[in-house]
Design an enzyme around this catalytic site. Structure first.
Site, PDB file in Angstrom:
ATOM      1  N   GLY A 526       0.832  -1.196   0.000  1.00 28.34           N
ATOM      2  CA  GLY A 526       0.000   0.000   0.000  1.00 28.34           C
ATOM      3  C   GLY A 526       0.863   1.240   0.000  1.00 28.34           C
ATOM      4  NE  ARG A 527       4.042   3.669  -3.886  1.00 31.33           N
ATOM      5  CZ  ARG A 527       5.309   4.105  -3.911  1.00 31.33           C
ATOM      6  NH1 ARG A 527       5.576   5.368  -3.742  1.00 31.33           N
ATOM      7  NH2 ARG A 527       6.300   3.259  -4.128  1.00 31.33           N
ATOM      8  N   GLY A 528       0.465   5.582   0.754  1.00 26.77           N
ATOM      9  CA  GLY A 528      -0.406   6.687   1.127  1.00 26.77           C
ATOM     10  C   GLY A 528       0.393   7.962   1.271  1.00 26.77           C
ATOM     11  N   GLY A 531       3.308   7.541   3.846  1.00 27.22           N
ATOM     12  CA  GLY A 531       4.405   6.630   3.592  1.00 27.22           C
ATOM     13  C   GLY A 531       3.957   5.368   2.875  1.00 27.22           C
ATOM     14  CB  VAL A 533       1.793  -0.144   3.872  1.00 26.32           C
ATOM     15  CG1 VAL A 533       1.560  -1.204   4.922  1.00 26.32           C
ATOM     16  CG2 VAL A 533       1.195   1.175   4.312  1.00 26.32           C
ATOM     17  CE  LYS A 547       1.269   5.057   6.644  1.00 20.63           C
ATOM     18  NZ  LYS A 547      -0.146   5.266   6.597  1.00 20.63           N
ATOM     19  CG  ASP A 639      -7.062  10.640   4.291  1.00 20.72           C
ATOM     20  OD1 ASP A 639      -8.033  10.846   3.526  1.00 20.72           O
ATOM     21  OD2 ASP A 639      -5.951  10.275   3.876  1.00 20.72           O
TER      22      ASP A 639
END
Ligand SMILES: *[C@@H]1O[C@H](CO)[C@@H](O)[C@H](O)[C@H]1NC(C)=O
Ligand SMILES: *[C@@H]1O[C@H](CO)[C@@H](O)[C@H](O)[C@H]1NC(C)=O
Ligand SMILES: *[C@@H]1O[C@H](CO)[C@@H](O)[C@H](O)[C@H]1NC(C)=O
Ligand SMILES: *[C@@H]1O[C@H](CO)[C@@H](O)[C@H](O)[C@H]1NC(C)=O
Ligand SMILES: *[C@@H]1O[C@H](CO)[C@@H](O)[C@H](O)[C@H]1NC(C)=O
Ligand SMILES: *[C@@H]1O[C@H](CO)[C@@H](O)[C@H](O)[C@H]1NC(C)=O
Ligand SMILES: *[C@@H]1O[C@H](CO)[C@@H](O)[C@H](O)[C@H]1NC(C)=O
Ligand SMILES: *[C@@H]1O[C@H](CO)[C@@H](O)[C@H](O)[C@H]1NC(C)=O
Length: 807
Positions: A526-528, A531, A533, A547, A639
Site C-alpha cells: 500500500g501507499r499513502g 508513507g 506500507v 508502514k 482522512d
C-alpha cells in the site's frame, strides 16, 4: 584574618568529608546508618540496589531500598522498591537505623521513638547485607536468615521475590506520597490472585472481573497453594495459573519490577540497564476506568490517553471534597425536596455503573424500569442495558451509583433519579447541557497533597546558615554537572516524565529487525500520503504490515509521545499497532496484517454482500466513535476513506491510519488551526475548502460519503453520468443521490434506484433505508446539523428506535 580563613577551611573540610567516604557493603552488629549523612548507604555487590534514608517529604525520610543503577543524580528520582513502615516517615535529624548486637534491627525517629523493628534476636554475631536481587537480608554468622525484606513487600515485587499467602502488595497512596494506599494485590480466600480496592468506606474486587468465576478467566485454585514469582527473564507464574510474560521476555540485562501503582493498576515495568525510562511491559487492566475507588459515589470516571483519568459529578450532585475525589459527590438538592417523593429521570448514555444492584429484571420497557426504581425509596437510578443476543432490555435498579464510566461500545444507559422540583428549577441549565449530555466537566483530580512539616528540633542558627551556603554551592555544582550530562539530549524531560506503554505485543523494534522482517522492504502492499506500507513477518511468525513514514519531520520525543498515545488505543474496530521503530531518521510503525486488504479493493471488485456492507458501516462507525470519544475527542482521523478501512479474515472492518499528526483534547479544539489541508478529494468536508474550524464533524462527513459508496458501489472520486431530461450530465455522488431522491415518489423506489446493482435485491429494505438516511445526514453542508459518530452508531444499532434529535 588568617585564623578565620583556616577555621572556614577546616569547617568546609569537615562538611565535605562524608562525601568522599565510601558506602557500606554490609553492616555488622553495633553499627548504624544515620539520616543526617547522605552517604550512609548500604549497597548491593554490583551496585544495582542501595538501601538508606530516602526523602519522602519536607524534612521527612523513610528507610528504603531503591534502584541505584543507572545513577540517579537526585535521590528523589530513584525508583523505590521497598520501605520500612512507609506510612510513618522519620525526622531528618538524629533518626537512625541501628543494628543491635543482640540481632534486632530498629529504626528510630529523631533519636527517640522506635518506628520500626524486625524484632529478631541472635546469640551469634549478625550482619545486614543487600543482595544483588534487591533483597535486604539480616543473617547470623551461622548462616541462618533472621529476616529479609523479600518477605514483607510494600508495593513492588522484584524478580525472584516470592509472593506468598503471608504477603501482599499495597499501593502507595498518591503519586508523591509513599504512605500505604487503598489498592491491594494479594491471594484472596479462594487462593486466586486478585486486585482489591480497600477504601475507607467500601471495598471491592475489580480484577479479574468478579462476575466471572475464576475458572472462566483461566484461574485454578484447587491446589490450595498460594505462591507466585517472576523469574529473571520476565515470566510471572502463580499457583492459581495466572501466567504472563513481559513483552521483552527473555532479554538479559534488563531491570524489571511488578508494581501496584497508586492508580490501582498492576504493571510490570522493564528498563534497560543504561536507560532512564521504565517501560510498561505488561499491565493488568487496559481500561483504567475499570479500577474501582478513584472516583467515589455519584461520579463518573473518564479516561484519555493524553490526560489520564478524570472524575466528574453526575447531574444534580456536587463534589464533596475537591482535593480527594474518592469521597465522591453529594446531592446538590436538599432533603426537603426529596421528601416530596416526586421524581424524574435523567439519561446518561453509554454509561456503566458497576455493582450495588437490587437485582435484575429481564425484558423491561423503560417505563417499567422507571416504575421499579420509583417504588424503591433508596433507588438512586438504574442501568438499562440492551441484550443484543436476546433482543430486549434488562433493568438493574441501583442502591448506589459507584464505579461509573463509559466502556468503549457499551450498549446501555444509566438513568439517574432526581427530584422533579430540582430538575424544573435547573431546567434552563440542563437544557443548555444536553449538547454534551453527561460529559464530565474538565476538572482534573489533584493527586498531590501537601505534607505536614515535621517539627524541627532547634538548631544553631549559625549551622543553618552555613548549611544553606554549602547547599547553594552544591546545588550550583549539581546543576552544572546536570547541564554537562544533558548536552544534546533534548528529549530527556519527556523520557523522565512518562513511561512508554507496551501492553502485550506493543514494543519498540530496531530498524534492522524490520528490515529483515520485510525482506529489505521488498513487498509493497500500500501507499499513502504518509508513507509506504510493506508486508513482513516477525521472528515470532506474526505477519505484519510495516508502514515506513516518509521523512522524520518531527523529533524523536514528539514521535514517541504520539506513538505512545496511539499504542494505548485499543478497540476491536481500530487497527492494532504492534510496535514502532524510531532510529536516526527512520520512523516506522508496525501493524497487524489484515487478510482481506482494504475496503476500496473489495468495493472495486464487487465482492461484498449486503450483510458485510452493513457490518462494515456499523463497525467503522464504532471505531470512529471511539476515536472521537463523545467527551474527550482524542483524535480526529481527517482522512476517512475506503483505503483506510481494512478488513480482517471475518470481514470485520478496522479503521487504520489515524492519529499520526493530530492528537488533541477538546479544550484546544476551537482554537486549533490546521496548517495544511488533509484528506482526499471526494471525501473531504466543505470546511476544509472554506477554511472553517475543523472538528470531529469532518470525519462524520467523510464517513457519510464512504457509506454512500458502500450503498451505491460508486466512487465519489469519479463523476457520475446521469441522464436527466435527455441530457447527459456529470455530477458528484451526493448530488446524484439527492437528485434521485427528488425525482421519485416513494422512498422505496428512489432507494432501489441508487443501490449497487450487484446487490440485486438481496438486502434488508428497512436497514438500507436507515443507512442511506444516516449517510445523507452525515454529508450535510452545515457541520452542526451532522450527527456525531456516537449517534450514528446508536442509530445503526437500533434501527427500530425513532431518531432522537439532539444535534
Ligand atoms: C556482578 O557483575 C559482574 C561483572 O559484570 C558479574 O560477573 C557478576 O555475575 C555480577 N554479580 C552479581 C551477583 O550479579
Ligand atoms: C509504624 O510506626 C507507627 C508510629 O510510630 C507505629 O505505631 C506502628 O506500629 C509502626 N508500624 C510497624 C509495622 O512497625
Ligand atoms: C544473598 O546473596 C548471596 C550471594 O549472591 C546468596 O548466597 C544468598 O543465598 C542470598 N541470600 C538470600 C537470603 O537470598
Ligand atoms: C511458568 O509456567 C510455565 C508453564 O507451566 C513453565 O513452562 C515455566 O517454566 C514456568 N516458569 C517459572 C518461572 O516457574
Ligand atoms: C478533603 O480531603 C483531604 C485529604 O484527604 C482532607 O485533608 C480534608 O480534611 C478533606 N476535607 C473535607 C472537607 O472533608
Ligand atoms: C419481552 O416482553 C414482551 C412483552 O411483555 C413479549 O411480547 C416478548 O415476547 C418478550 N421477549 C422475550 C424474548 O421474552
Ligand atoms: C500522605 O498521606 C497520608 C494519609 O493520607 C497523610 O497522613 C500524610 O500526611 C501524607 N504525606 C505526605 C508526604 O503528603
Ligand atoms: C474547561 O475548559 C475550558 C476550555 O478550555 C476552560 O475555559 C475552562 O476554564 C475549563 N474549566 C475548568 C473547570 O477547568
Amino acid at each position: 584574618m588568617d585564623s578565620l580563613y583556616f577555621s572556614l577551611l577546616a569547617l568546609s573540610l569537615i562538611a565535605f568529608l562524608p562525601l568522599s567516604s565510601s558506602t557500606y557493603r554490609q553492616m555488622s552488629g553495633g553499627s548504624s546508618l544515620s539520616v543526617e549523612n547522605s552517604d550512609d548507604v548500604l549497597m548491593s555487590p554490583n551496585g544495582t540496589f542501595s538501601a538508606g534514608f530516602y526523602p519522602v517529604g519536607n524534612n521527612a525520610y523513610a528507610f528504603a531500598i531503591w534502584f541505584s543503577k543507572p545513577t540517579c543524580l537526585v535521590l528523589q528520582h530513584c525508583t523505590v522498591v521497598w520501605m520500612a513502615n512507609r506510612s510513618n516517615p522519620v525526622n531528618g535529624r538524629r533518626s537512625k537505623l541501628l543494628l543491635l548486637q543482640t540481632g534486632n534491627l530498629i529504626l528510630t525517629d529523631a533519636g527517640q521513638f522506635n518506628v520500626w523493628a524486625t524484632g529478631t534476636a541472635s546469640l551469634s554475631t549478625v550482619r545486614l547485607q543487600l543482595n544483588e536481587t534487591g533483597n535486604l537480608v539480616l543473617s547470623s554468622s551461622d548462616g541462618t536468615t533472621l529476616w529479609q525484606s523479600f518477605d514483607s513487600p510494600t508495593d513492588t515485587l522484584l524478580p525472584l521475590q516470592p509472593l506468598t499467602r503471608h504477603a501482599s502488595l499495597v499501593s502507595q497512596i498518591t503519586k508523591g506520597n509513599y504512605s500505604s494506599g487503598f489498592y491491594k494485590f494479594f491471594f484472596n480466600d479462594d487462593n486466586v490472585l486478585r486486585l482489591l480496592y480497600d477504601g475507607p468506606e467500601v471495598s471491592s474486587i475489580y480484577w479479574p472481573d468478579v462476575w466471572l468465576l475464576s475458572w472462566q478467566v483461566g484461574r485454578f485454585s484447587s491446589t490450595g497453594r498460594r505462591n507466585a514469582q517472576m523469574d529473571s527473564l520476565g515470566s510471572f507464574n502463580s499457583s492459581d495459573s495466572l501466567g504472563f510474560r513481559s513483552t521483552d521476555y527473555g532479554a538479559d540485562g534488563i531491570q524489571r519490577r511488578l508494581t501496584i501503582d497508586y492508580d490501582g493498576n498492576l504493571r510490570l515495568y522493564s528498563r534497560e540497564e543504561r536507560e532512564k525510562t521504565w517501560v510498561v511491559s505488561w499491565e493488568a487492566l487496559a481500561q483504567p476506568c475499570r479500577i474501582h475507588g478513584l472516583c467515589g459515589e455519584n461520579s463518573m470516571c473518564s479516561y484519555s490517553p493524553s490526560n489520564g483519568r478524570k472524575c466528574s459529578c453526575l447531574e444534580g450532585y456536587k463534589v464533596r471534597n475537591q482535593s480527594d475525589w474518592s469521597y465522591g459527590c453529594v446531592p446538590e438538592f436538599d432533603s426537603s425536596i426529596i421528601a416530596s417523593r416526586d421524581f424524574t429521570f435523567i439519561r446518561i448514555r453509554n454509561a456503566e455503573f458497576f455493582g450495588y444492584d437490587y437485582g435484575v429484571s429481564e425484558n423491561k420497557t423503560l417505563k417499567e424500569c422507571e416504575t421499579e426504581c420509583l417504588q424503591k425509596v433508596d433507588c438512586k437510578g438504574f442501568q438499562y442495558k440492551f441484550i443484543g443476543s436476546r433482543g430486549f432490555y434488562d433493568c438493574y435498579p441501583k442502591a448506589l451509583l459507584r464505579n461509573g464510566h463509559r466502556p468503549p461500545n457499551f450498549d446501555g444507559d444509566v438513568y439517574i433519579k432526581l427530584p422533579k422540583a430540582y430538575v424544573t428549577l435547573k431546567k434552563k441549565e440542563l437544557s443548555k447541557k444536553t449538547m454534551s449530555l453527561g460529559c464530565p466537566p474538565n476538572t482534573s483530580i489533584n493527586l498531590e497533597r501537601s505534607y505536614a512539616v515535621s517539627q524541627d528540633n532547634g538548631i544553631l542558627k549559625f549551622m543553618m546558615w552555613f548549611a544553606c551556603a554549602l547547599g547553594v554551592v552544591e546545588i550550583i555544582s549539581i546543576f552544572l554537572v546536570w547541564l554537562f550530562l544533558n548536552r544534546g539530549r533534548g528529549d530527556e524531560n519527556v523520557a523522565k516524565e512518562g513511561y512508554f506503554l507496551a501492553a502485550t505485543g506493543f514494543k519498540r523494534m530496531t530498524f534492522y529487525e524490520l528490515k529483515v522482517a520485510t525482506k529489505n522492504f521488498s513487498q509493497e502492499i500500500g501507499r499513502g500520503g504518509a508513507g509506504i506500507v510493506y508486508k513482513g513477518m516477525l521472528t515470532d511468525g506474526r505477519v505484519v504490515a510495516v508502514k515506513r513514514l516518509n521523512e522524520a519531520n518531527q523529533g524523536e520525543a514528539e514521535f514517541l509521545a504520539e506513538v505512545n498515545t496511539i499504542g494505548k488505543l485499543n478497540h476491536m474496530h481500530l487497527i492494532d499497532m504492534l510496535g514502532f521503530c524510531a532510529e536516526k531518521k527512520h520512523r516506522l510503525l508496525v501493524y497487524e496484517y489484515m487478510e482481506h486488504g482494504s475496503l476500496a479493493e473489495k468495493l472495486e471488485s464487487h465482492q461484498l454482500d449486503w450483510q458485510k456492507r452493513y457490518d462494515i458501516a456499523l463497525g467503522s462507525a464504532k471505531g470512529l466513535a471511539y476515536l472521537h470519544d463523545e467527551c474527550l475527542e482524542w483524535i480526529l482521523h481527517c482522512d476517512v476513506k475506503p483505503q483506510n478501512i481494512l478488513l480482517d479474515s471475518g470481514y470485520q472492518p478496522k479503521v487504520s491510519d489515524f492519529g499520526l499528526s493530530e492528537l488533541r483534547d477538546r479544550g484546544k479544539l476551537s482554537s486549533y488551526s490546521f496548517s495544511k489541508i488533509r484528506g482526499t478529494r471526494g471525501y473531504m468536508a466543505p470546511e476544509w475548502v472554506f477554511n472553517r474550524p475543523i472538528t470531529s464533524k469532518v470525519d462524520v462527513y467523510s464517513y457519510g460519503i464512504v457509506t454512500l459508496e458502500l450503498v451505491t458501489g460508486k466512487s465519489p472520486r469519479k463523476g457520475i453520468q446521469s441522464l436527466e431530461g435527455g441530457q447527459v450530465e456529470e455530477m458528484d455522488l451526493v448530488t446524484w443521490v439527492k437528485e434521485k431522491r427528488k425525482g421519485s415518489e416513494t422512498k422505496e423506489t428512489w432507494i432501489e434506484g441508487i443501490v449497487d446493482p450487484t446487490l440485486e435485491d438481496k438486502y434488508d429494505k428497512k436497514k438500507m433505508g436507515i443507512l442511506v438516511e444516516v449517510a445523507l445526514e452525515c454529508v450535510q453542508e452545515d457541520r452542526d446539523a451532522r450527527p456525531t459518530m456516537t449517534q450514528v452508531v446508536e442509530r445503526l444499532l437500533r434501527p427500530n428506535q425513532p431518531l432522537i434529535r439532539k444535534y
